[in-house]
Design a protein around this motif. Structure first.
Motif, PDB file in Angstrom:
ATOM      1  N   ALA A   1       0.829  -1.206   0.000  1.00  0.00           N
ATOM      2  CA  ALA A   1       0.000   0.000   0.000  1.00  0.00           C
ATOM      3  C   ALA A   1       0.863   1.256   0.000  1.00  0.00           C
ATOM      4  O   ALA A   1       0.584   2.220  -0.723  1.00  0.00           O
ATOM      5  CB  ALA A   1      -0.921  -0.011   1.212  1.00  0.00           C
ATOM      6  N   ARG A   2       1.929   1.255   0.794  1.00  0.00           N
ATOM      7  CA  ARG A   2       2.821   2.404   0.873  1.00  0.00           C
ATOM      8  C   ARG A   2       3.574   2.603  -0.438  1.00  0.00           C
ATOM      9  O   ARG A   2       3.647   3.720  -0.970  1.00  0.00           O
ATOM     10  CB  ARG A   2       3.821   2.192   2.022  1.00  0.00           C
ATOM     11  CG  ARG A   2       4.916   3.237   2.156  1.00  0.00           C
ATOM     12  CD  ARG A   2       4.386   4.561   2.644  1.00  0.00           C
ATOM     13  NE  ARG A   2       5.467   5.500   2.928  1.00  0.00           N
ATOM     14  CZ  ARG A   2       5.268   6.732   3.361  1.00  0.00           C
ATOM     15  NH1 ARG A   2       4.049   7.183   3.563  1.00  0.00           N
ATOM     16  NH2 ARG A   2       6.297   7.541   3.589  1.00  0.00           N
ATOM     17  N   ALA A   3       4.129   1.513  -0.967  1.00  0.00           N
ATOM     18  CA  ALA A   3       4.982   1.623  -2.148  1.00  0.00           C
ATOM     19  C   ALA A   3       4.195   2.014  -3.393  1.00  0.00           C
ATOM     20  O   ALA A   3       4.746   2.657  -4.302  1.00  0.00           O
ATOM     21  CB  ALA A   3       5.706   0.299  -2.385  1.00  0.00           C
TER      22      ALA A   3
ATOM     23  N   LYS B   1       4.553   8.950  -3.628  1.00  0.00           N
ATOM     24  CA  LYS B   1       5.100   9.594  -4.812  1.00  0.00           C
ATOM     25  C   LYS B   1       6.619   9.661  -4.730  1.00  0.00           C
ATOM     26  O   LYS B   1       7.199   9.949  -3.682  1.00  0.00           O
ATOM     27  CB  LYS B   1       4.531  11.008  -4.973  1.00  0.00           C
ATOM     28  CG  LYS B   1       3.017  11.071  -5.161  1.00  0.00           C
ATOM     29  CD  LYS B   1       2.598  10.461  -6.491  1.00  0.00           C
ATOM     30  CE  LYS B   1       1.113  10.617  -6.719  1.00  0.00           C
ATOM     31  NZ  LYS B   1       0.691   9.998  -8.001  1.00  0.00           N
ATOM     32  N   LEU B   2       7.259   9.416  -5.857  1.00  0.00           N
ATOM     33  CA  LEU B   2       8.713   9.513  -5.948  1.00  0.00           C
ATOM     34  C   LEU B   2       9.048   9.980  -7.351  1.00  0.00           C
ATOM     35  O   LEU B   2       8.967   9.204  -8.315  1.00  0.00           O
ATOM     36  CB  LEU B   2       9.366   8.165  -5.654  1.00  0.00           C
ATOM     37  CG  LEU B   2      10.888   8.167  -5.532  1.00  0.00           C
ATOM     38  CD1 LEU B   2      11.329   8.947  -4.291  1.00  0.00           C
ATOM     39  CD2 LEU B   2      11.428   6.749  -5.466  1.00  0.00           C
ATOM     40  N   GLY B   3       9.408  11.263  -7.483  1.00  0.00           N
ATOM     41  CA  GLY B   3       9.653  11.826  -8.809  1.00  0.00           C
ATOM     42  C   GLY B   3       8.389  11.788  -9.636  1.00  0.00           C
ATOM     43  O   GLY B   3       7.320  12.226  -9.203  1.00  0.00           O
ATOM     44  N   ASP B   4       8.498  11.227 -10.846  1.00  0.00           N
ATOM     45  CA  ASP B   4       7.330  11.132 -11.729  1.00  0.00           C
ATOM     46  C   ASP B   4       6.532   9.845 -11.511  1.00  0.00           C
ATOM     47  O   ASP B   4       5.544   9.619 -12.197  1.00  0.00           O
ATOM     48  CB  ASP B   4       7.784  11.183 -13.202  1.00  0.00           C
ATOM     49  CG  ASP B   4       8.395  12.532 -13.560  1.00  0.00           C
ATOM     50  OD1 ASP B   4       7.973  13.548 -12.958  1.00  0.00           O
ATOM     51  OD2 ASP B   4       9.288  12.565 -14.432  1.00  0.00           O
TER      52      ASP B   4
ATOM     53  N   MET C   1      10.648   1.460  -8.253  1.00  0.00           N
ATOM     54  CA  MET C   1      12.074   1.195  -8.054  1.00  0.00           C
ATOM     55  C   MET C   1      12.317  -0.318  -7.985  1.00  0.00           C
ATOM     56  O   MET C   1      11.664  -1.039  -7.229  1.00  0.00           O
ATOM     57  CB  MET C   1      12.574   1.847  -6.762  1.00  0.00           C
ATOM     58  CG  MET C   1      12.509   3.356  -6.758  1.00  0.00           C
ATOM     59  SD  MET C   1      13.170   4.037  -5.213  1.00  0.00           S
ATOM     60  CE  MET C   1      14.900   3.528  -5.329  1.00  0.00           C
ATOM     61  N   GLN C   2      13.276  -0.781  -8.784  1.00  0.00           N
ATOM     62  CA  GLN C   2      13.566  -2.216  -8.797  1.00  0.00           C
ATOM     63  C   GLN C   2      14.044  -2.712  -7.430  1.00  0.00           C
ATOM     64  O   GLN C   2      13.751  -3.855  -7.048  1.00  0.00           O
ATOM     65  CB  GLN C   2      14.619  -2.531  -9.863  1.00  0.00           C
ATOM     66  CG  GLN C   2      14.086  -2.456 -11.281  1.00  0.00           C
ATOM     67  CD  GLN C   2      15.090  -2.938 -12.300  1.00  0.00           C
ATOM     68  OE1 GLN C   2      16.293  -2.982 -12.036  1.00  0.00           O
ATOM     69  NE2 GLN C   2      14.612  -3.296 -13.485  1.00  0.00           N
ATOM     70  N   MET C   3      14.753  -1.878  -6.686  1.00  0.00           N
ATOM     71  CA  MET C   3      15.228  -2.300  -5.377  1.00  0.00           C
ATOM     72  C   MET C   3      14.055  -2.554  -4.431  1.00  0.00           C
ATOM     73  O   MET C   3      14.053  -3.533  -3.678  1.00  0.00           O
ATOM     74  CB  MET C   3      16.172  -1.254  -4.779  1.00  0.00           C
ATOM     75  CG  MET C   3      16.828  -1.683  -3.471  1.00  0.00           C
ATOM     76  SD  MET C   3      18.071  -0.500  -2.903  1.00  0.00           S
ATOM     77  CE  MET C   3      19.338  -0.693  -4.174  1.00  0.00           C
TER      78      MET C   3
END
Length: 403
Positions: A263-265, A269-272, A278-280
């Motif tokens: 839910a968090r991921a 928002k992170l950039g666009d 993120m693959q990590m």
């Protein structure tokens, strides 16, 4: 929504799938509990679980004793823990606390189960002492025979439901032999003169715990469970049944941590994009999911093996408990990390999970103790195999000589 595909595994029957749906519905309405008063919350949870009929699973029915269904116990604990750690605690202690009575008690002693299964009386399992944690054989609390009674003197500590339980199963040294062979188990009602709450113990995830005193406490010999000197065997048999359910509670915590992480991921928002791009982060979530399924396989393998009639599942239960609790710790740690600052905010779900999980790697046998159990089982099997080979070798030589 938690993954339920595991319910299609061959470990389960329709009754287990129906139970999971029933307890999930109950949890959605009743949990989380109000934690402002831990004692009151636990008492209410036990009352409510009893009224709903779920505590019937925690102990045998005195009128129709059938073996405990360990898979049902695990489903209950996993589901309750995913919603509220205190809900899991309340249910678990009704089973562990009465386990000795349920498995070894006579018909008169099992009348206590009518009250605990109905949620009218809370139960407690009083094994640990200040100088005896994992080393149960070093119990010091004494039970001296005096005519038709036993007189108990000593202390117990880290006793779950201490101070609010209505009945305690107490393990004490009766002295027939040194070490494990000189321990017996007793039923001690909470109102017995000489039983005192010496200290309430505060822990990082609030649960009702206490240090108990036993001062010239007198109980009738009829309160002894099983034969004299069988206490260690009784305690280990109880833990054999309930140990894999600790892993199930850890699994519930881990599943909730993964839910919160997804839910968090997917919303942060992170950039666009979002964090989940993120693959990590995807890698962390994949590891969490793999560890959850591996834990579930070990837990329900152990539970199924016991339900299929195995006398002991020490190895399977130890593997399940050690792996599931340790991996849940790592899963929850990943969840906190992915949540960032919100992950350590007091009251955040993953912060509460972080505090809840730690104790499970200690109680009912710390992780390192579980490794010792597994190793000893392996070495014992190797010795048996070697003995069989030696015997076969002697037979072959004898047959060759005879020919």
């Amino acid at each position: 929504m938690a993954d339920t595909t595991f319910l299609d595994w061959p470990f389960f029957e329709d009754k287990h799938r129906e139970l999971r749906d029933a307890i999930e519905s109950w949890c959605c309405i009743n949990l989380p509990a109000d934690h402002s008063d831990t004692d009151a919350a636990c008492i209410k949870l036990v009352n409510d679980l009893g009224a709903a009929g779920f505590l019937k699973l925690s102990a045998v029915d005195p009128s129709d004793p059938k073996p405990l269904d360990v898979r049902s116990l695990c489903i209950m604990r996993e589901t309750l823990a995913r919603h509220d750690g205190l809900g899991d605690f309340a249910f678990a202690m009704q089973g562990l606390g009465t386990g000795a009575i349920s498995l070894f008690g006579n018909s008169q002693q099992q009348q206590w189960l009518n009250k605990t299964r109905a949620g009218e009386t809370l139960s407690a399992f009083a094994l640990t002492e200040p100088n005896s944690g994992s080393d149960v054989a070093n119990i010091e609390l004494s039970a001296i025979r005096d005519g038709d009674d036993y007189v108990l003197n000593g202390e117990k500590t880290w006793i779950s439901n201490g101070g609010i339980a209505g009945v305690y199963v107490v393990f004490a040294r009766t002295g027939e032999a040194a070490g494990a062979k000189g321990i017996s188990a007793f039923i001690v009602p909470a109102d017995t003169p000489g039983l005192t709450v010496e200290e309430r113990l505060d822990v990082m995830a609030p649960h009702p715990l206490a240090r108990l005193g036993f001062k010239q406490l007198r109980i009738p010999a009829s309160n002894r469970i099983g034969e004299v000197g069988q206490g260690f065997k009784i305690a280990m048999s109880v833990l054999d049944v309930f140990r894999c359910t600790v892993g199930a509670a850890a699994l519930g915590f881990a599943r909730r941590a993964l839910e919160e992480t997804i839910a968090r991921a997917t919303t942060r928002k992170l950039g666009d994009g979002v964090l989940a791009d993120m693959q990590m982060v995807q890698g962390h979530m994949a590891e969490m999911a793999i560890d959850i399924d591996a834990s579930a396989l070990l837990i329900y393998r152990a539970a199924w093996t016991k339900d299929m009639g195995a006398a002991r599942v020490s190895r399977e239960a130890a593997m399940a408990k050690q792996f599931a609790t340790d991996q849940a710790q790592q899963i929850i740690d990943k969840a906190v990390q992915i949540h960032g600052g919100e992950g350590v905010r007091s009251g955040n779900t993953v912060e509460k999970l972080y505090r809840e999980i730690r104790a499970l790697r200690i109680y009912e046998g710390a992780s390192d103790v579980q490794k010792i159990i597994v190793a000893r089982q392996l070495l014992s099997q190797e010795e048996r195999n070697a003995g069989t080979k030696r015997t076969q070798g002697h037979l072959h030589k004898g047959q060759a000589a005879a020919s």
